[in-house]
Design an enzyme around this catalytic site. Structure first.
Site, PDB file in Angstrom:
ATOM      1  N   GLU A 139      -6.157   5.194 -10.739  1.00 49.41           N
ATOM      2  CA  GLU A 139      -4.869   4.512 -10.851  1.00 49.41           C
ATOM      3  C   GLU A 139      -4.350   4.526 -12.285  1.00 49.41           C
ATOM      4  OE1 GLU A 139      -3.059   3.776  -8.475  1.00 49.41           O
ATOM      5  OE2 GLU A 139      -4.266   3.275  -6.722  1.00 49.41           O
ATOM      6  N   ASP A 284      -6.312  12.471   0.330  1.00 44.50           N
ATOM      7  CA  ASP A 284      -4.986  13.089   0.312  1.00 44.50           C
ATOM      8  C   ASP A 284      -4.629  13.786  -0.988  1.00 44.50           C
ATOM      9  OD1 ASP A 284      -4.974  10.637  -0.952  1.00 44.50           O
ATOM     10  OD2 ASP A 284      -3.259   9.829   0.147  1.00 44.50           O
ATOM     11  N   GLU A 320       0.123   0.398   7.600  1.00 46.62           N
ATOM     12  CA  GLU A 320      -0.910   1.164   6.905  1.00 46.62           C
ATOM     13  C   GLU A 320      -1.757   1.992   7.867  1.00 46.62           C
ATOM     14  OE1 GLU A 320      -2.136   0.851   3.021  1.00 46.62           O
ATOM     15  OE2 GLU A 320      -0.087   1.350   3.612  1.00 46.62           O
ATOM     16  N   GLU A 339       5.191   7.713   0.564  1.00 42.23           N
ATOM     17  CA  GLU A 339       4.823   9.007   1.131  1.00 42.23           C
ATOM     18  C   GLU A 339       5.810   9.536   2.165  1.00 42.23           C
ATOM     19  OE1 GLU A 339       1.252   7.588  -0.915  1.00 42.23           O
ATOM     20  OE2 GLU A 339       2.666   6.625   0.457  1.00 42.23           O
TER      21      GLU A 339
END
Length: 519
Positions: A139, A284, A320, A339
């Site tokens: 992050e 991903d 989610e 996304e």
């Protein structure tokens, strides 16, 4: 003559009949709903997205800065949860480094707000320091390191494509901060048997004593773009080499039975703790960085996107996790993730089909209706009830609003010169330039590079199809002078005017998701 008369008759009827059922024989309800998007609608939605961004940004600056995030219900700032160190949902992301402002700087540039960009860059340059906080390496890399590097590259770009972004007396302070942060992150790669990094790091004291030896594939394998750009800017191979080694190790440890990689790995033993493989959470962005701007399967993307959009239409948001058997959410919250709109943006660039403008407007309207709070936009706690949580994550402004804005701002420099930029997985833009191919250090050509021992390939053009070009070659050519190679305007008419997915298949998807067809 008969054919001409028939065409004339049909056209006249199309324009004059008041009987809607007549032309529904020619067009499905999906064609009617999604087949056209006017210029006035585009401009109106663009204006709305801009207002949405500034509502969140201005309130962050007013109520939260220099804290990391805005709590949009109570209009306060949010930092790490010091009282509960195990609260990784907060503490993996927030590090007392003005996260939302760092994450948002390049969005200000993209929108043409040079005044606010300079103000933000100056605030960061003058006030940002890294403190005794423990954060997730991934992050901190994609959000903070990526944000600092992107803003620096935009400032020093001699072509000034987004205007004059140079703060007064700028001397590379943002690059220095990026260097400082990366130096605090790099101990995560030390003392691991595989070279795959620890997932968390204390920005003053290194790897915490109680840090786990397990990390997700995406977290460990999605550092090479940011670390690589930093190395090229500094002329120091250290950062790029450790990030590349982690990627190679993950790839080398794939199953010798299936050829697949898992989603969680032990950084000491190299064993897969989580053996699930796919394109979802934990994996991903690893694949994203392996293939970035270089390969796509448009047909598969269109179908997958239609499924997700159908779920969005059912809940006016995206849970989610969705249970296909129950046709209901397993994990019902939606933190305003980007996304779906990111995919919508890319598919519109690839097809120029008005369907995706309708999708974008639907997403914008839903967020504005259901997520807007007193002074920002909050996480939707439950997509069924639309109850809000008091948190506006930094990626809402840096990614969700960015992709929405770019979807509708067709004349934006970034859209007209898309081949000249790469987005990192947090939506930060990096110019593509041959300068990043120059190594001032000696290094054996890696498995990621073409198997030649010289630079004879430096002037080769990109391929437009195929997908076998290695990532590192993405920066061989200065794509600003080779944009025609990636020209998305040369799109067949059928892509522009017919639905991207046939209406009967869209109807099947809607019924499978459990949507009431109420056209």
């Amino acid at each position: 003559m008969y054919k001409l008369s028939l065409v004339f008759f049909v056209v006249c009827i199309w324009h004059t009949t008041s009987n809607e059922h007549f032309f529904k024989n020619f067009w499905s309800p999906y064609d009617e709903k999604f087949g056209y998007f006017s210029e006035s609608e585009r401009l109106e939605t663009l204006k709305g997205v801009k207002e949405m961004f500034y509502f969140g940004y201005d309130n962050y600056m007013k109520h939260a800065y220099p804290k990391d995030e805005l709590d949009p219900i109570h209009c306060t700032g949010r930092g790490p949860d010091y009282e509960n160190p195990s609260n990784i949902n907060i503490n993996d992301v927030l590090g007392e480094y003005s996260l939302t402002l760092v994450d948002t700087m390049d969005m200000l540039a993209i929108m043409g707000n040079t005044t606010e960009f300079k103000k933000a860059a100056q605030l960061i340059a003058d006030n940002l320091t890294f403190q005794n906080t423990t954060v997730q390496v991934f992050e901190a890399t994609i959000r903070v390191l990526g944000g600092l590097l992107s803003a620096h590259l935009l400032i020093v770009d001699p072509e000034k494509p987004f205007g004059d972004l140079n703060p007064v007396d700028y001397s590379g302070e943002l690059l220095s901060l990026a260097h400082d942060l990366a130096s605090r992150l790099i101990p995560a790669f030390d003392n691991t048997a595989t070279g795959i990094p620890y997932p968390r790091i204390n920005l003053e004291n290194g790897v915490p004593a109680d840090c786990t030896n397990e990390t997700c594939t995406a977290g460990a394998g999605t550092l090479v773009l940011e670390f690589g750009v930093l190395s090229r800017l500094l002329g120091d191979p250290t950062y790029e080499s450790v990030a590349r080694k982690a990627v190679r190790q993950i790839w080398a440890l794939r199953s010798n039975v299936t050829g697949l990689i898992g989603n969680v790995i032990n950084i000491q033993s190299g064993e897969w703790v989580g053996k699930m493989s796919g394109l979802g959470a934990g994996l991903d962005s690893f694949f994203e960085y392996m293939l970035k701007v270089l390969h796509g399967d448009i047909e598969e993307a269109i179908c997958s996107h239609a499924i997700y959009y159908s779920i969005w239409r059912k809940y006016s948001s995206l849970p989610e996790r969705f249970n296909w058997h129950l046709k209901a959410p397993d994990v019902p919250f939606y933190p305003l993730r980007p996304e779906l709109i990111e995919s919508t943006y890319y598919l519109y660039q690839a097809t120029k089909n008005p369907f995706y403008l309708h999708v974008g407007r639907d997403i914008y309207n839903s967020i504005n209706t259901h997520a807007k709070a007193e002074c920002g936009y909050g996480t939707i706690h439950d997509v069924n009830t639309k109850e809000l949580e008091d948190r506006m994550e930094s990626f809402f402004l840096s990614e969700t609003c960015k992709y929405l804005y770019l979807l509708f701002d067709k004349d934006n420099h970034l859209n007209k010169h898309a081949a000249g930029y790469i987005f990192n997985t947090e939506g930060h833009i990096f110019p593509v330039s041959r300068e990043f191919r120059k190594k001032v250090w000696e290094e054996e050509l890696s498995a990621w590079e073409v198997d030649k021992g010289d630079d004879s390939y430096m002037n080769e053009d990109f391929k437009t199809e195929g997908g076998d070009i290695p990532f590192s070659k993405a920066v061989v050519v200065d794509a600003r002078t080779n944009a025609s190679t990636f020209n998305c305007d040369n799109i067949p008419s059928i892509r522009r005017y017919a639905l991207p997915l046939h209406s009967k298949y869209m109807e099947q998807i809607d019924r499978a998701i459990g949507i009431n067809l109420d056209f």
